[in-house]
Design an enzyme around this catalytic site. Sequence first.
Site, mmCIF file in Angstrom:
data_model
loop_
_atom_site.group_PDB
_atom_site.id
_atom_site.type_symbol
_atom_site.label_atom_id
_atom_site.label_comp_id
_atom_site.label_asym_id
_atom_site.label_seq_id
_atom_site.Cartn_x
_atom_site.Cartn_y
_atom_site.Cartn_z
ATOM 1 N N LYS A 51 0.844 -1.205 0.000
ATOM 2 C CA LYS A 51 0.000 0.000 0.000
ATOM 3 C C LYS A 51 0.879 1.254 0.000
ATOM 4 O O LYS A 51 2.081 1.164 0.234
ATOM 5 C CB LYS A 51 -0.908 -0.013 1.234
ATOM 6 C CG LYS A 51 -0.168 0.029 2.561
ATOM 7 C CD LYS A 51 -1.093 -0.289 3.725
ATOM 8 C CE LYS A 51 -0.342 -0.262 5.045
ATOM 9 N NZ LYS A 51 -1.199 -0.692 6.160
ATOM 10 N N TYR A 282 15.297 30.612 7.058
ATOM 11 C CA TYR A 282 14.156 31.312 7.676
ATOM 12 C C TYR A 282 14.302 31.403 9.195
ATOM 13 O O TYR A 282 14.611 30.412 9.855
ATOM 14 C CB TYR A 282 12.859 30.567 7.386
ATOM 15 C CG TYR A 282 12.416 30.634 5.940
ATOM 16 C CD1 TYR A 282 12.147 31.845 5.313
ATOM 17 C CD2 TYR A 282 12.264 29.461 5.209
ATOM 18 C CE1 TYR A 282 11.744 31.887 3.994
ATOM 19 C CE2 TYR A 282 11.854 29.488 3.889
ATOM 20 C CZ TYR A 282 11.591 30.716 3.282
ATOM 21 O OH TYR A 282 11.197 30.756 1.973
HETATM 22 C C1 PLP Z 1 -0.404 -1.719 6.735
HETATM 23 C C2 PLP Z 1 -0.948 -2.981 7.241
HETATM 24 C C3 PLP Z 1 -0.109 -4.077 7.512
HETATM 25 C C4 PLP Z 1 1.404 -3.997 7.413
HETATM 26 O O1 PLP Z 1 1.935 -3.435 8.602
HETATM 27 P P1 PLP Z 1 3.493 -3.354 8.867
HETATM 28 O O2 PLP Z 1 3.580 -2.947 10.295
HETATM 29 O O3 PLP Z 1 4.056 -2.323 7.957
HETATM 30 O O4 PLP Z 1 4.058 -4.702 8.622
HETATM 31 C C5 PLP Z 1 -0.702 -5.262 7.891
HETATM 32 N N1 PLP Z 1 -2.053 -5.365 8.017
HETATM 33 C C6 PLP Z 1 -2.870 -4.329 7.777
HETATM 34 C C7 PLP Z 1 -4.338 -4.508 7.956
HETATM 35 C C8 PLP Z 1 -2.357 -3.106 7.405
HETATM 36 O O5 PLP Z 1 -3.182 -2.082 7.180
#
Ligand code: PLP
Length: 396
Positions: A51, A282
Amino acid sequence: MAGSEPSPQPPETSGLERQRAWVEVDAAAIEANARSLRRHLATSELMAVVKADGYGHGALTVARAALAGGASSLGVATLAEGIELRRSGIEAPVLVLGGLCHEQELRSCLHWRLMPTISGRREALLCHNLASGQGRRMALQLKLDTGMARLGVDWEQGPQLVAAIAELEAVQLAGVYTHLASADLPPGEDDGLTRQQQQRFETVLTSLQQQGLDPVCRHLANSAGALSNPGLHYDLARVGLALYGHPPATHLSGVVALQPAMRLRARVSLIRELAAGVGVSYGHRFRTQRPSRLAVLAIGYADGVPRALSNQLEVLFRGQRLPQVGAITMDQLIVDATDCPALEVGAVVTLLGGDGDQEITPSEWSARCDTIPWEILCGFKHRLPRLACGGGSTAR
Ligand SMILES: *Cc1c(COP(=O)(O)O)cnc(C)c1O
């Protein structure tokens, strides 16, 4: 300016020498991480969570590398992320981890063969109606809330909902899962929450077994769950952060050998020689303490370098750490190169990742600006091109 003249060829802009700043992605590192994770999971499967554009690394690059390394499925957060994978020819099972509520979204899932995550009867019925209307069956997964209070049906209602879904012949319940809220905390510091979540999950699974409704695939572990306790592996682990080469917590580093897959680099666009006592950037939040040689880097917070790291960042040049000074600005930041005469205009420095025998990790950044490595990685904007590199942690 005459309109009839042919316009000149646009300049070539893809060459590295024309880039001001970029993200290098080492697909071989991701493949190796997938392989190591897969080995650690033993009989459980690996779902590569890609994702947020593969946590900023490029979802397609990551998906291909992870599948090559032994991942058997992919996890995305949104429908569009899933469609992108399918349009690029990826055939592996894809689970949409985010909630989808609209009929059109579920229709797209059916069309693209993406598994939606269902938290209630309403969405399950929508899927059934869509699929049966086309004479097809639709695979989906049911999410249980066991203590995260985010997506999912309350675990106590899980068995009832599974029984209802089992009645829908156009729906195939491909999995039942939950999500851990505190798996990254050291043992004894999570108030028993992970154990409680697992017990609730077990209670549901037992009830399903008694009703003859054994789910095809049961899962609850994220990276932290996968690395902390083999008892959490079940049929599959959904791994994000560790796949990219970063332990989800300090006490979990070293459980599996991981290689960081990302390097963030930027070019020096100007060198300034300044007297002592000159205010920089800045608000003059830094003032030179000595005659100084400052280098302007062509990267800033609009690229994803948190402004909150102003005066706290370091960058690497040939293995030497140089302090960043003054406020980080939208497109540029300044480093003190007084002790690094070799740093010249046009040189490339490393902000994250390995350079020489030094390495800067997302955790080093996140610890200094009150966030987590996940947010650092997915904060890099599309203004930064993603470039393939196979160099591991060695500097070019
Ligand atoms: C993002 C996500 C993961 C992965 O999590 P990590 O801590 O990056 O391994 C797993 N399960 C769900 C439902 C997620 O949204």
